[in-house]
Design a protein around this motif. Structure first.
Motif, PDB file in Angstrom:
ATOM      1  N   VAL A 152      38.305  43.448  54.873  1.00  0.00           N
ATOM      2  CA  VAL A 152      38.624  42.072  55.249  1.00  0.00           C
ATOM      3  C   VAL A 152      37.451  41.131  54.943  1.00  0.00           C
ATOM      4  CG1 VAL A 152      39.111  40.565  57.218  1.00  0.00           C
ATOM      5  CG2 VAL A 152      40.320  42.726  56.980  1.00  0.00           C
ATOM      6  N   MET A 153      36.243  41.561  55.292  1.00  0.00           N
ATOM      7  CA  MET A 153      35.080  40.709  55.011  1.00  0.00           C
ATOM      8  C   MET A 153      34.878  40.526  53.504  1.00  0.00           C
ATOM      9  SD  MET A 153      32.299  41.965  57.843  1.00  0.00           S
ATOM     10  CE  MET A 153      31.000  40.936  57.174  1.00  0.00           C
ATOM     11  N   GLY A 154      35.155  41.579  52.726  1.00  0.00           N
ATOM     12  CA  GLY A 154      35.041  41.480  51.279  1.00  0.00           C
ATOM     13  C   GLY A 154      36.058  40.519  50.689  1.00  0.00           C
ATOM     14  N   ASN A 155      37.293  40.587  51.186  1.00  0.00           N
ATOM     15  CA  ASN A 155      38.318  39.640  50.723  1.00  0.00           C
ATOM     16  C   ASN A 155      37.921  38.206  51.033  1.00  0.00           C
ATOM     17  OD1 ASN A 155      40.021  41.576  49.666  1.00  0.00           O
ATOM     18  ND2 ASN A 155      41.237  41.769  51.526  1.00  0.00           N
ATOM     19  N   ARG A 156      37.425  37.985  52.238  1.00  0.00           N
ATOM     20  CA  ARG A 156      37.030  36.631  52.644  1.00  0.00           C
ATOM     21  C   ARG A 156      35.859  36.123  51.797  1.00  0.00           C
ATOM     22  NH1 ARG A 156      35.674  37.128  58.161  1.00  0.00           N
ATOM     23  NH2 ARG A 156      37.907  37.272  58.512  1.00  0.00           N
ATOM     24  N   ALA A 157      34.877  36.988  51.551  1.00  0.00           N
ATOM     25  CA  ALA A 157      33.724  36.575  50.758  1.00  0.00           C
ATOM     26  C   ALA A 157      34.121  36.278  49.312  1.00  0.00           C
ATOM     27  CB  ALA A 157      32.645  37.651  50.803  1.00  0.00           C
ATOM     28  N   LEU A 158      34.984  37.105  48.737  1.00  0.00           N
ATOM     29  CA  LEU A 158      35.432  36.844  47.368  1.00  0.00           C
ATOM     30  C   LEU A 158      36.229  35.544  47.276  1.00  0.00           C
ATOM     31  CD1 LEU A 158      36.403  40.413  46.130  1.00  0.00           C
ATOM     32  CD2 LEU A 158      34.446  39.037  45.459  1.00  0.00           C
ATOM     33  N   ARG A 159      37.030  35.271  48.284  1.00  0.00           N
ATOM     34  CA  ARG A 159      37.771  34.005  48.317  1.00  0.00           C
ATOM     35  C   ARG A 159      36.805  32.823  48.400  1.00  0.00           C
ATOM     36  NH1 ARG A 159      40.195  33.911  53.132  1.00  0.00           N
ATOM     37  NH2 ARG A 159      41.153  35.901  52.646  1.00  0.00           N
ATOM     38  N   GLU A 160      35.769  32.957  49.231  1.00  0.00           N
ATOM     39  CA  GLU A 160      34.766  31.887  49.338  1.00  0.00           C
ATOM     40  C   GLU A 160      34.037  31.680  48.011  1.00  0.00           C
ATOM     41  OE1 GLU A 160      32.209  33.055  52.514  1.00  0.00           O
ATOM     42  OE2 GLU A 160      33.699  32.655  54.072  1.00  0.00           O
ATOM     43  N   ILE A 161      33.729  32.758  47.325  1.00  0.00           N
ATOM     44  CA  ILE A 161      33.040  32.652  46.033  1.00  0.00           C
ATOM     45  C   ILE A 161      33.942  31.955  45.015  1.00  0.00           C
ATOM     46  CG2 ILE A 161      32.224  34.009  44.070  1.00  0.00           C
ATOM     47  CD1 ILE A 161      31.099  36.015  46.094  1.00  0.00           C
ATOM     48  N   ASP A 162      35.210  32.351  44.966  1.00  0.00           N
ATOM     49  CA  ASP A 162      36.124  31.747  44.004  1.00  0.00           C
ATOM     50  C   ASP A 162      36.368  30.272  44.284  1.00  0.00           C
ATOM     51  OD1 ASP A 162      36.333  34.163  42.692  1.00  0.00           O
ATOM     52  OD2 ASP A 162      38.169  34.755  43.730  1.00  0.00           O
ATOM     53  N   GLU A 163      36.437  29.897  45.555  1.00  0.00           N
ATOM     54  CA  GLU A 163      36.695  28.509  45.910  1.00  0.00           C
ATOM     55  C   GLU A 163      35.467  27.624  45.747  1.00  0.00           C
ATOM     56  OE1 GLU A 163      38.229  28.668  49.864  1.00  0.00           O
ATOM     57  OE2 GLU A 163      40.197  29.392  49.221  1.00  0.00           O
ATOM     58  N   SER A 164      34.277  28.212  45.799  1.00  0.00           N
ATOM     59  CA  SER A 164      33.066  27.390  45.738  1.00  0.00           C
ATOM     60  C   SER A 164      32.782  26.875  44.332  1.00  0.00           C
ATOM     61  CB  SER A 164      31.859  28.175  46.254  1.00  0.00           C
ATOM     62  OG  SER A 164      31.499  29.169  45.318  1.00  0.00           O
ATOM     63  N   GLY A 165      33.146  27.625  43.334  1.00  0.00           N
ATOM     64  CA  GLY A 165      32.865  27.221  41.970  1.00  0.00           C
ATOM     65  C   GLY A 165      31.444  27.499  41.524  1.00  0.00           C
ATOM     66  N   HIS A 166      30.617  28.052  42.383  1.00  0.00           N
ATOM     67  CA  HIS A 166      29.234  28.382  42.038  1.00  0.00           C
ATOM     68  C   HIS A 166      29.154  29.829  41.587  1.00  0.00           C
ATOM     69  CE1 HIS A 166      28.340  24.576  43.576  1.00  0.00           C
ATOM     70  NE2 HIS A 166      27.773  24.875  44.732  1.00  0.00           N
ATOM     71  N   TYR A 167      28.083  30.132  40.899  1.00  0.00           N
ATOM     72  CA  TYR A 167      27.843  31.498  40.458  1.00  0.00           C
ATOM     73  C   TYR A 167      27.041  32.226  41.531  1.00  0.00           C
ATOM     74  CZ  TYR A 167      25.933  35.431  37.925  1.00  0.00           C
ATOM     75  OH  TYR A 167      25.579  36.690  37.549  1.00  0.00           O
ATOM     76  N   PHE A 168      27.606  33.329  42.024  1.00  0.00           N
ATOM     77  CA  PHE A 168      26.906  34.167  42.997  1.00  0.00           C
ATOM     78  C   PHE A 168      26.508  35.454  42.298  1.00  0.00           C
ATOM     79  CE2 PHE A 168      29.083  31.310  45.814  1.00  0.00           C
ATOM     80  CZ  PHE A 168      28.221  31.180  46.891  1.00  0.00           C
ATOM     81  N   GLU A 169      25.245  35.821  42.422  1.00  0.00           N
ATOM     82  CA  GLU A 169      24.739  36.986  41.701  1.00  0.00           C
ATOM     83  C   GLU A 169      25.133  38.314  42.339  1.00  0.00           C
ATOM     84  OE1 GLU A 169      20.552  36.493  41.605  1.00  0.00           O
ATOM     85  OE2 GLU A 169      20.292  36.705  43.756  1.00  0.00           O
ATOM     86  N   ASN A 170      25.649  38.314  43.550  1.00  0.00           N
ATOM     87  CA  ASN A 170      25.983  39.569  44.209  1.00  0.00           C
ATOM     88  C   ASN A 170      27.490  39.769  44.363  1.00  0.00           C
ATOM     89  OD1 ASN A 170      26.283  37.596  46.165  1.00  0.00           O
ATOM     90  ND2 ASN A 170      25.347  38.794  47.792  1.00  0.00           N
ATOM     91  N   ARG A 171      28.278  39.231  43.452  1.00  0.00           N
ATOM     92  CA  ARG A 171      29.729  39.428  43.493  1.00  0.00           C
ATOM     93  C   ARG A 171      30.077  40.910  43.325  1.00  0.00           C
ATOM     94  NH1 ARG A 171      34.340  36.137  42.606  1.00  0.00           N
ATOM     95  NH2 ARG A 171      36.092  37.400  41.948  1.00  0.00           N
ATOM     96  N   GLY A 172      29.361  41.610  42.453  1.00  0.00           N
ATOM     97  CA  GLY A 172      29.599  43.038  42.251  1.00  0.00           C
ATOM     98  C   GLY A 172      29.315  43.852  43.502  1.00  0.00           C
ATOM     99  N   THR A 173      28.311  43.473  44.240  1.00  0.00           N
ATOM    100  CA  THR A 173      27.992  44.151  45.500  1.00  0.00           C
ATOM    101  C   THR A 173      29.128  43.989  46.493  1.00  0.00           C
ATOM    102  OG1 THR A 173      25.650  43.707  45.129  1.00  0.00           O
ATOM    103  CG2 THR A 173      26.307  44.258  47.374  1.00  0.00           C
ATOM    104  N   ILE A 174      29.663  42.783  46.559  1.00  0.00           N
ATOM    105  CA  ILE A 174      30.774  42.524  47.481  1.00  0.00           C
ATOM    106  C   ILE A 174      32.008  43.301  47.052  1.00  0.00           C
ATOM    107  CG2 ILE A 174      32.327  40.718  48.313  1.00  0.00           C
ATOM    108  CD1 ILE A 174      29.914  38.798  48.111  1.00  0.00           C
ATOM    109  N   GLN A 175      32.278  43.342  45.756  1.00  0.00           N
ATOM    110  CA  GLN A 175      33.434  44.094  45.278  1.00  0.00           C
ATOM    111  C   GLN A 175      33.279  45.585  45.545  1.00  0.00           C
ATOM    112  OE1 GLN A 175      33.649  42.804  41.186  1.00  0.00           O
ATOM    113  NE2 GLN A 175      35.268  41.327  41.659  1.00  0.00           N
TER     114      GLN A 175
END
Length: 105
Positions: A44-67
Motif C-alpha cells: 500500500v505504501m509503495g502504491n501511494r508513493a508511486l502515485r505521488e511520484i507520477d503526479e508530481s512530475g519531478h524526477y525521483f532517483e529512488n523510484r526503483g527502490t520503491i518498486q
C-alpha cells in the motif's frame, strides 16, 4: 577555440529522493524474511508513493527502490494468502475426517 557558456538552469532541478523510499524497501524485505504481515503495508505504501511520484512530475532517483519494496510486499502478501488458504483447507479436511470417522463410545 572558445566554447559558449551554457546555462544549467534549463536542465531542471536536481533529482530528489522520495522520503518513504527506504522505509518501503525495508518493509518489503522484512515481510519476505521475518514477518509476512508487513507485506500489505509495503504494498500500500509503495502504491501511494508511486502515485505521488507520477503526479508530481519531478524526477525521483529512488523510484526503483520503491518498486522493489512494493513487489516484495506483493509477493509476501500472496504467500501469506496462500498459507492461510492451505491452513483453512487442512482445518476443513480435519473437521470432515473427524466427523466421518466412527466414534467409539
Amino acid at each position: 577555440m572558445s566554447y559558449p557558456n551554457y546555462d544549467s538552469s534549463h536542465y531542471g532541478p536536481p533529482p530528489q529522493s522520495h522520503p518513504n523510499g527506504t522505509t518501503i524497501l525495508v518493509l518489503g524485505i522484512l515481510s519476505l524474511v521475518v514477518c509476512g504481515f508487513l507485506g500489505p503495508f509495503a504494498w500500500v505504501m509503495g502504491n501511494r508513493a508511486l502515485r505521488e511520484i507520477d503526479e508530481s512530475g519531478h524526477y525521483f532517483e529512488n523510484r526503483g527502490t520503491i518498486q522493489a519494496g512494493r513487489i516484495c510486499g506483493i509477493i509476501s502478501s500472496a504467500l501469506m494468502i496462500i498459507g492461510v488458504g492451505i491452513f483453512v483447507l487442512m482445518f476443513g479436511i480435519g473437521m470432515i475426517a473427524s466427523l466421518s470417522s466412527p466414534s467409539s463410545y
